[in-house]
Design a protein around this motif. Structure first.
Motif, PDB file in Angstrom:
ATOM      1  N   ILE A 146       6.000  -8.870  -7.191  1.00 15.63           N
ATOM      2  CA  ILE A 146       4.601  -8.395  -8.163  1.00 15.63           C
ATOM      3  C   ILE A 146       5.288  -7.367  -8.780  1.00 15.63           C
ATOM      4  O   ILE A 146       4.503  -7.259 -10.130  1.00 15.63           O
TER       5      ILE A 146
ATOM      6  N   LEU B  77      -4.497  -3.846  -7.076  1.00 17.14           N
ATOM      7  CA  LEU B  77      -4.129  -5.038  -6.359  1.00 17.14           C
ATOM      8  C   LEU B  77      -5.194  -5.486  -5.424  1.00 17.14           C
ATOM      9  O   LEU B  77      -5.932  -4.741  -4.607  1.00 17.14           O
TER      10      LEU B  77
ATOM     11  N   SER C 176       1.000  -6.948  -1.040  1.00 19.93           N
ATOM     12  CA  SER C 176      -0.037  -5.461  -2.140  1.00 19.93           C
ATOM     13  C   SER C 176       0.097  -4.593  -1.376  1.00 19.93           C
ATOM     14  O   SER C 176       0.871  -3.397  -1.804  1.00 19.93           O
TER      15      SER C 176
END
Length: 341
Positions: free
Chosen positions: A108, A122, A132
């Motif tokens: 990420i 997210l 996430s």
């Protein structure tokens, strides 16, 4: 691939949201994000100056899992829907590497740095939700909102089980590397490949499987047969699991708005006591928590997107009643606890 696309067009007619999404694929842009070991592939939609939303799929899926929802998210968002490394069209990790949930924080961050985002939202399904949550807890200053699809918390293990889990993972690593070095994977006709996927994932039908196989399968031009694209190393256990105490230390650092969408016939990984403890931690950490139940299975966002899209869109737009009133949210939480999901 021609056969695959023809099957997609034929079968998605039974799913209106999937049909509409495929008709609108001209507004989808393929993306490739460079990373040190290759690239992360994905699909982007919405205005390039829109509010950033990064979408992460579940284990052994790919960004096709969001085919039925991506075209219907608020038009103010720039939606970047990626194939996680070792899935879909993204590069596999280098030889000798392993995969873990914690690596999602790195994945990420690499995407975030590539686009130069300061604040973004997210959305994750299953494994992607776990990644996430870990990112939002590690970098709370980055994350505006978190939408979690069919996961209260990822599976944790008591510490006394960790040594045996690590042992099993190390032994499995050697076996998987031997398979990879052999350079061959099972191949099937397309119909057989799809049948195996539908049988392995009980809530998928043919149309949903086709949406995943666009990126989740490749055709060998020599044999005319298909094989899955995911990295075999994703089937290994992680070398180092996490226990509930460690998970809680991350969850307490969340500072973003949080929506939990739980499928009524979804994944059953934790018991009611563990779920209650997790929800209590969320309530004490985040400024805004919504929990709701949606009819459908673990992939409800793909098979019956109409059951979840109104709630997701309301939440992303910041509407106070996106997941229902306070009473409705409380009822949804009680239902979740009674079910044991």
């Amino acid at each position: 691939m021609t056969t695959l696309c023809r099957n997609v067009s034929r079968l998605v007619a039974r799913h209106s949201f999937l049909t509409q999404s495929l008709r609108g694929m001209s507004s989808i842009r393929e993306v490739q994000i460079p990373v040190p070991w290759g690239h992360i592939a994905g699909r982007e939609s919405g205005p390039t100056d829109g509010r950033p939303l990064l979408m992460l799929h579940g284990w052994l899926d790919n960004c096709g899992t969001f085919d039925a929802v991506q075209q219907h998210l608020p038009q103010t968002y720039r939606c970047v829907n990626i194939d996680l490394p070792g899935h879909g069209l993204s590069s596999h990790m280098p030889v000798g590497s392993t995969y873990s949930l914690m690596q999602g924080v790195l994945f990420i961050r690499l995407v975030r740095d590539h686009f130069g985002w300061q604040r973004f939202s997210l959305m994750g399904h299953s494994m992607g939700s776990g990644m996430s949550m870990l990112y939002a807890a590690t970098f709370p200053e980055d994350v505006e909102s978190l939408t979690v699809l069919d996961l209260v918390k990822f599976l944790t293990r008591p510490v006394d089980q960790h040594p045996s889990i690590t042992r099993d993972a190390v032994l499995a690593f050697g076996e998987t590397e031997r398979k990879l070095s052999a350079g061959s994977r099972p191949q099937y006709g397309y119909d057989e490949l799809r049948r195996r996927l539908v049988e392995a994932v009980s809530d998928l039908d043919d149309a949903a499987a086709d949406a995943l196989l666009v990126r989740g399968a490749r055709r060998d031009p020599e044999t005319g047969l298909y094989e899955y694209t995911y990295d075999l190393r994703h089937r290994q256990r992680p070398l180092q699991p996490m226990d509930m105490v460690q998970w809680g230390a991350y969850a307490r650092r969340l500072r973003c708005r949080l929506l939990l969408v739980l499928a009524e016939s979804g994944g059953t990984w934790i018991g009611p006591e563990e779920e209650a403890a997790a929800l209590d931690i969320y309530r004490g950490a985040v400024p805004e928590l919504h929990v709701l139940r949606a009819p459908g299975g673990h992939h409800v966002h793909l098979t019956h997107p109409e059951n979840v899209l109104p709630h997701i869109n309301g939440f992303l737009r910041g509407e106070p009643t996106a997941a229902g009133s306070e009473t409705a949210t409380a009822d949804a939480e009680s239902s979740a606890l009674r079910s044991g999901l």
